[in-house]
Design an enzyme around this catalytic site. Structure first.
Site, PDB file in Angstrom:
ATOM      1  N   SER A   9     -18.434 -43.463 -98.964  1.00 55.85           N
ATOM      2  CA  SER A   9     -19.558 -43.922 -98.135  1.00 55.85           C
ATOM      3  C   SER A   9     -19.285 -43.917 -96.639  1.00 55.85           C
ATOM      4  O   SER A   9     -20.193 -44.192 -95.848  1.00 55.85           O
ATOM      5  CB  SER A   9     -19.981 -45.329 -98.568  1.00 55.85           C
ATOM      6  OG  SER A   9     -20.709 -45.282 -99.770  1.00 55.85           O
ATOM      7  N   LYS A  14     -21.721 -42.100 -94.476  1.00 54.04           N
ATOM      8  CA  LYS A  14     -22.966 -42.657 -93.926  1.00 54.04           C
ATOM      9  C   LYS A  14     -22.877 -42.909 -92.426  1.00 54.04           C
ATOM     10  O   LYS A  14     -23.901 -43.151 -91.783  1.00 54.04           O
ATOM     11  CB  LYS A  14     -23.349 -43.934 -94.670  1.00 54.04           C
ATOM     12  CG  LYS A  14     -23.670 -43.709 -96.148  1.00 54.04           C
ATOM     13  CD  LYS A  14     -24.212 -44.976 -96.793  1.00 54.04           C
ATOM     14  CE  LYS A  14     -24.453 -44.761 -98.282  1.00 54.04           C
ATOM     15  NZ  LYS A  14     -23.340 -45.193 -99.113  1.00 54.04           N
ATOM     16  N   SER A  53     -24.801 -50.553 -97.331  1.00 55.79           N
ATOM     17  CA  SER A  53     -24.335 -49.211 -97.715  1.00 55.79           C
ATOM     18  C   SER A  53     -25.258 -48.584 -98.759  1.00 55.79           C
ATOM     19  O   SER A  53     -24.813 -47.944 -99.724  1.00 55.79           O
ATOM     20  CB  SER A  53     -22.897 -49.266 -98.252  1.00 55.79           C
ATOM     21  OG  SER A  53     -22.341 -47.973 -98.311  1.00 55.79           O
TER      22      SER A  53
END
Length: 380
Positions: free
Chosen positions: A61, A64, A121
């Site tokens: 993640s 992102k 997230s």
């Protein structure tokens, strides 16, 4: 046969600070059992600890951060607004992993999705925002890869906007920190959201997965990541006084471990190093000889703020050396590199920075060309 060696550069020691004799020695950085890690000073870009910083790995993640960076650019351009109503597609709703629990078919304010993307997230938020901005996730990913190329992230390739596992989706620690420095430099107001500890949407409160936000009040970001293939990852940043450090730990074996490793790196950097601003942007440091131009000299210096990160107690022994090209012919444009500023800690080079022309110099006339061609032979 006689070969004449032409000295292209000459060296000039320039006054930086008083020279002393500090003997403080910095211990070796921590040896961590993570797959990779990197610790960098934000202002100078100096690397203080590293393990395989250019190796490609699934970033989970942490991806992102680039998704958000594109979002900030679109907001700045006026192509989108925080009060836009973003439709949640079936694709976004079905997305697995961490989510902000969006409902399919609903229209959600873009500003709320930004919080869900960063604090929670949310994979669903990442998909919905990408579709809103670019029409599809695939189109948005192209933007991500274009920006990675522009920023010089040579060990990065994105396949999706979430960090969902894919062998063709990768970043390196050095590329991750390049992107992080860019986000903090270009979008300091948006960056403030990364220190938020919790966010509620649809009646569900979720906590930021970056545990360092609770353990260290100087930490203000940045992003966690975890998949089975990537392991536990943590990108962190902390500021103490005027000094900011950024660390990234990839492939740790648990949430607790990635937190502890990140804290160790940050403590090491703050404990044993210090960062100083040597010169402001657009500072003129010397003048350089220009041949065959309308002017015989050009002011020479730096276009950006000049920072150096050194072991604590070594500031008094720094010295500067300028290596200037002796064979500069007009025309010269502002920003052309014509030398190098070298900062030494005793005999060890700690930083090198390009010296550039601070003005432009046009080519001179025929007589200047002839006259300088003759003079140049004797100088060289």
């Amino acid at each position: 046969m006689f070969v004449r060696v032409i000295p292209v550069f000459f060296s000039l020691v320039f006054s930086l600070i008083n020279i002393g004799h500090a003997e403080n020695k910095v211990p070796e950085p921590p040896k961590l059992e993570a797959t990779q890690y990197l610790l960098v000073d934000f202002l100078s870009g100096t690397e203080l600890a590293a393990k395989e910083p250019d190796k490609r790995i699934e970033p989970a993640s942490i991806t992102k951060l680039m998704t958000a960076y594109i979002l900030y650019q679109e907001l700045e351009k006026g192509n989108i607004a925080v009060d836009d109503r973003v439709i949640v597609s079936q694709k976004a709703w079905k997305m697995e992993g961490s989510r902000m629990f969006l409902e399919a078919g609903k229209k959600v304010p873009l500003g709320r999705m930004i919080s869900g993307l960063i604090i929670q997230s949310g994979n669903d938020a990442a998909i919905a925002l990408a579709e809103h901005i670019a029409g599809s996730e695939e189109n948005f990913v192209r933007k991500m890869n274009e920006e990675a190329t522009r920023l010089g992230m040579t060990n990065t390739n994105f396949v999706n906007v979430t960090g969902w596992p894919n062998p063709r989706h990768y970043m390196s620690p050095r590329d991750i920190i390049t992107l992080t420095r860019t986000v903090i430099q270009e979008y300091p107001e948006q960056y403030k959201l990364y220190k938020e500890k919790e966010y509620s949407y649809n009646g569900i409160k979720q906590y930021n997965r970056n545990k360092l936000l609770w353990h260290d009040t100087t930490v203000d970001g940045v992003k966690t990541g975890h998949t089975e293939s990537a392991g536990f990852c943590l990108l962190s940043s902390a500021q103490r006084g005027s000094m900011r450090l950024i660390s990234v730990v990839l492939g740790a074996n648990s949430d607790k471990t990635r937190t502890n490793y990140s804290q160790q790196l940050l403590e090491y950097g703050f404990r044993f190093y210090e960062t100083h601003k040597l010169y402001d942007a657009n500072s003129v440091l010397t003048e350089s000889r220009v041949w065959k131009g309308t002017q015989s000299k050009v002011p020479t210096g730096i276009l950006e703020d000049f920072y150096v990160t050194i072991p604590k107690g070594h500031y008094s022994q720094l010295k500067g050396l300028m290596e200037i090209n002796k064979s500069i012919d007009a025309p010269v444009k502002r920003g052309d590199v014509i030398g190098t500023a070298v900062i030494k800690d005793l005999d060890r080079i700690v930083l090198q920075k390009p010296l550039v022309a601070m003005d432009s110099v046009d080519a001179g006339g025929t007589w200047t060309n002839i006259s300088d061609s003759v003079k140049k032979v004797f100088v060289e």
